[in-house]
Design an enzyme around this catalytic site. Structure first.
Site, PDB file in Angstrom:
ATOM      1  N   ARG A  99      -8.370 -37.312 -43.691  1.00 24.08           N
ATOM      2  CA  ARG A  99      -7.784 -37.648 -42.390  1.00 24.08           C
ATOM      3  C   ARG A  99      -7.918 -39.136 -42.089  1.00 24.08           C
ATOM      4  O   ARG A  99      -7.025 -39.729 -41.475  1.00 24.08           O
ATOM      5  CB  ARG A  99      -8.431 -36.809 -41.293  1.00 24.08           C
ATOM      6  CG  ARG A  99      -7.772 -37.003 -39.934  1.00 24.08           C
ATOM      7  CD  ARG A  99      -7.485 -35.706 -39.248  1.00 24.08           C
ATOM      8  NE  ARG A  99      -6.336 -35.787 -38.370  1.00 24.08           N
ATOM      9  CZ  ARG A  99      -5.897 -34.783 -37.627  1.00 24.08           C
ATOM     10  NH1 ARG A  99      -6.501 -33.604 -37.665  1.00 24.08           N
ATOM     11  NH2 ARG A  99      -4.828 -34.922 -36.864  1.00 24.08           N
ATOM     12  N   LEU A 154      -0.200 -33.858 -36.246  1.00 26.06           N
ATOM     13  CA  LEU A 154      -1.108 -32.725 -36.390  1.00 26.06           C
ATOM     14  C   LEU A 154      -2.068 -32.645 -35.215  1.00 26.06           C
ATOM     15  O   LEU A 154      -2.343 -33.637 -34.544  1.00 26.06           O
ATOM     16  CB  LEU A 154      -1.891 -32.853 -37.698  1.00 26.06           C
ATOM     17  CG  LEU A 154      -1.032 -32.924 -38.967  1.00 26.06           C
ATOM     18  CD1 LEU A 154      -1.910 -33.238 -40.175  1.00 26.06           C
ATOM     19  CD2 LEU A 154      -0.272 -31.622 -39.176  1.00 26.06           C
ATOM     20  N   HIS A 155      -2.595 -31.455 -34.982  1.00 29.06           N
ATOM     21  CA  HIS A 155      -3.604 -31.261 -33.937  1.00 29.06           C
ATOM     22  C   HIS A 155      -4.837 -32.089 -34.279  1.00 29.06           C
ATOM     23  O   HIS A 155      -5.126 -32.344 -35.450  1.00 29.06           O
ATOM     24  CB  HIS A 155      -3.969 -29.778 -33.852  1.00 29.06           C
ATOM     25  CG  HIS A 155      -4.675 -29.402 -32.584  1.00 29.06           C
ATOM     26  ND1 HIS A 155      -6.021 -29.636 -32.391  1.00 29.06           N
ATOM     27  CD2 HIS A 155      -4.231 -28.807 -31.445  1.00 29.06           C
ATOM     28  CE1 HIS A 155      -6.371 -29.195 -31.197  1.00 29.06           C
ATOM     29  NE2 HIS A 155      -5.306 -28.696 -30.594  1.00 29.06           N
ATOM     30  N   TYR A 156      -5.562 -32.521 -33.245  1.00 30.79           N
ATOM     31  CA  TYR A 156      -6.744 -33.342 -33.503  1.00 30.79           C
ATOM     32  C   TYR A 156      -7.882 -32.542 -34.129  1.00 30.79           C
ATOM     33  O   TYR A 156      -8.805 -33.110 -34.708  1.00 30.79           O
ATOM     34  CB  TYR A 156      -7.222 -34.026 -32.216  1.00 30.79           C
ATOM     35  CG  TYR A 156      -7.707 -33.073 -31.141  1.00 30.79           C
ATOM     36  CD1 TYR A 156      -9.033 -32.641 -31.110  1.00 30.79           C
ATOM     37  CD2 TYR A 156      -6.836 -32.616 -30.151  1.00 30.79           C
ATOM     38  CE1 TYR A 156      -9.475 -31.777 -30.126  1.00 30.79           C
ATOM     39  CE2 TYR A 156      -7.268 -31.752 -29.167  1.00 30.79           C
ATOM     40  CZ  TYR A 156      -8.586 -31.337 -29.153  1.00 30.79           C
ATOM     41  OH  TYR A 156      -9.018 -30.474 -28.181  1.00 30.79           O
ATOM     42  N   ARG A 157      -7.823 -31.218 -34.033  1.00 34.61           N
ATOM     43  CA  ARG A 157      -8.871 -30.394 -34.638  1.00 34.61           C
ATOM     44  C   ARG A 157      -8.577 -30.141 -36.111  1.00 34.61           C
ATOM     45  O   ARG A 157      -7.422 -30.066 -36.529  1.00 34.61           O
ATOM     46  CB  ARG A 157      -8.998 -29.070 -33.899  1.00 34.61           C
ATOM     47  CG  ARG A 157      -9.648 -29.207 -32.543  1.00 34.61           C
ATOM     48  CD  ARG A 157      -9.766 -27.882 -31.831  1.00 34.61           C
ATOM     49  NE  ARG A 157     -10.468 -28.031 -30.567  1.00 34.61           N
ATOM     50  CZ  ARG A 157     -10.323 -27.224 -29.537  1.00 34.61           C
ATOM     51  NH1 ARG A 157      -9.489 -26.205 -29.617  1.00 34.61           N
ATOM     52  NH2 ARG A 157     -11.009 -27.425 -28.430  1.00 34.61           N
TER      53      ARG A 157
END
Length: 207
Positions: free
Chosen positions: A113, A127-130
């Site tokens: 990431r 994308l989602h932060y998780r």
């Protein structure tokens, strides 16, 4: 109808090294699954041609790894970083069109990431932060359920991005079956009782 939040975007990257200041991406693979870990498409694999300085910076270990895998021979014919980001994002958009809804998944995904954030920011921010990091589950299994850990499927991806990420999907599928509570899971009463027990245990410590 499935939505973007029902998807996991699995990504694995190969780099010239792990130093974000000088190293670059040389391969990225993307696989999309649902939350039952069903692979929805064969996946996408892209070889990237980095700057010559990044190739020159590769240490002997990384160079040998990419030579053994065959990647080193493909790098000269790789696409540009911009083209790779475009192709990867377009692929993700087919399955997860809504921004910031599909989590990124993989193994030790924090490293990937960081490189995505630097070199493919449009993909990263879609994308989602998780994250769903299989390595976290692996480390917990090693300490809580050693038999589960030591009987996990052997990995042999050979440091090629697509093979590695498919092995990560398979690995999470294994841990789901071997270490997690079997479907349909605990009853509401059981989960409420477990929650109450844990809250009571931690109340004094947390003040």
């Amino acid at each position: 109808m499935a939505t973007s939040s029902d998807r996991l975007v699995w990504i694995d990257c190969e780099m010239t090294g792990l130093d974000l200041a000088v190293d670059e991406l040389v391969e990225i693979a993307v696989v999309i699954t649902d939350f039952d870990l069903n692979v929805l498409d064969p996946g996408l694999s892209i070889v990237i041609k980095p700057d010559a300085s990044a190739l020159d910076n590769m240490n002997d270990f990384v160079r040998e790894m990419h030579t053994t895998s065959g990647l080193i021979e493909e790098i000269p014919g790789g696409v540009s970083l911009a083209e790779a980001e475009y192709e990867a994002l377009e692929y993700v958009l087919r399955f997860a069109p809504a921004a910031r809804t599909a989590p990124l998944a993989g193994n030790t995904i924090g490293t990937d990431r960081m490189f995505l954030a630097k070199y493919m920011p449009r993909l990263d921010t879609h994308l989602h932060y998780r994250n769903v990091d299989v390595s976290s589950i692996k480390e917990l299994a090693r300490r809580w359920f050693p038999r589960v850990y030591f009987n996990a499927p052997e990995k042999n991806g050979g440091h090629r991005a697509l093979a590695d990420i498919l092995e990560s999907v398979r690995e999470l599928d294994y841990y789901r079956k071997a270490a997690f509570v079997a479907e349909p899971g605990p009853t509401t009463e059981q989960t409420q009782a477990a929650s109450a027990t844990i809250v009571e245990k931690w109340t004094a410590r947390m003040g």
